[in-house]
Motif scaffolding. Structure first.
Motif, PDB file in Angstrom:
ATOM      1  N   THR A  85       0.839  -1.200   0.000  1.00  0.00           N
ATOM      2  CA  THR A  85       0.000   0.000   0.000  1.00  0.00           C
ATOM      3  C   THR A  85       0.872   1.247   0.000  1.00  0.00           C
ATOM      4  O   THR A  85       0.617   2.197  -0.745  1.00  0.00           O
ATOM      5  CB  THR A  85      -0.945   0.000   1.214  1.00  0.00           C
ATOM      6  OG1 THR A  85      -1.793  -1.153   1.132  1.00  0.00           O
ATOM      7  CG2 THR A  85      -1.786   1.254   1.255  1.00  0.00           C
ATOM      8  N   VAL A  86       1.910   1.235   0.802  1.00  0.00           N
ATOM      9  CA  VAL A  86       2.842   2.369   0.826  1.00  0.00           C
ATOM     10  C   VAL A  86       3.494   2.528  -0.541  1.00  0.00           C
ATOM     11  O   VAL A  86       3.672   3.653  -1.026  1.00  0.00           O
ATOM     12  CB  VAL A  86       3.906   2.171   1.928  1.00  0.00           C
ATOM     13  CG1 VAL A  86       5.019   3.195   1.816  1.00  0.00           C
ATOM     14  CG2 VAL A  86       3.253   2.234   3.298  1.00  0.00           C
ATOM     15  N   LEU A 122       2.964   6.283  -2.206  1.00  0.00           N
ATOM     16  CA  LEU A 122       4.091   7.211  -2.375  1.00  0.00           C
ATOM     17  C   LEU A 122       4.146   7.877  -3.747  1.00  0.00           C
ATOM     18  O   LEU A 122       4.296   9.092  -3.826  1.00  0.00           O
ATOM     19  CB  LEU A 122       5.412   6.520  -2.047  1.00  0.00           C
ATOM     20  CG  LEU A 122       5.692   6.332  -0.561  1.00  0.00           C
ATOM     21  CD1 LEU A 122       7.002   5.565  -0.373  1.00  0.00           C
ATOM     22  CD2 LEU A 122       5.745   7.640   0.172  1.00  0.00           C
TER      23      LEU A 122
END
Length: 72
Positions: A51-52, A56
């Motif tokens: 998810t990060v 980002l």
């Protein structure tokens, strides 16, 4: 490419890097969400990290968009 974009900081290079990162990260995220691991803690960690990886580049693209609006 991401390292060069971070050093050079030109808008076209930042956008290209974020877009390329997103093209890689989004299908990777979808694959791992649709093919869960047997161990729940490992799956939670996997989805959190991926998810990060998707968020980002979206933040980077949003930052470029905000910067462009302020200049005009």
């Amino acid at each position: 490419m991401a390292l060069i974009a971070a050093i050079v900081m030109t808008t076209p290079l930042l956008v290209a890097t974020a877009a390329a990162w997103l093209v890689y990260a989004l299908p990777h995220f979808v694959y791992h969400v649709s093919h869960p691991l047997e161990e729940v803690p490992m799956q939670v960690t996997n989805v959190a990290v991926l998810t990060v990886e998707v968020v980002l580049p979206l933040v980077g693209l949003a930052g470029v968009s905000v910067t462009r609006r302020r200049r005009t």
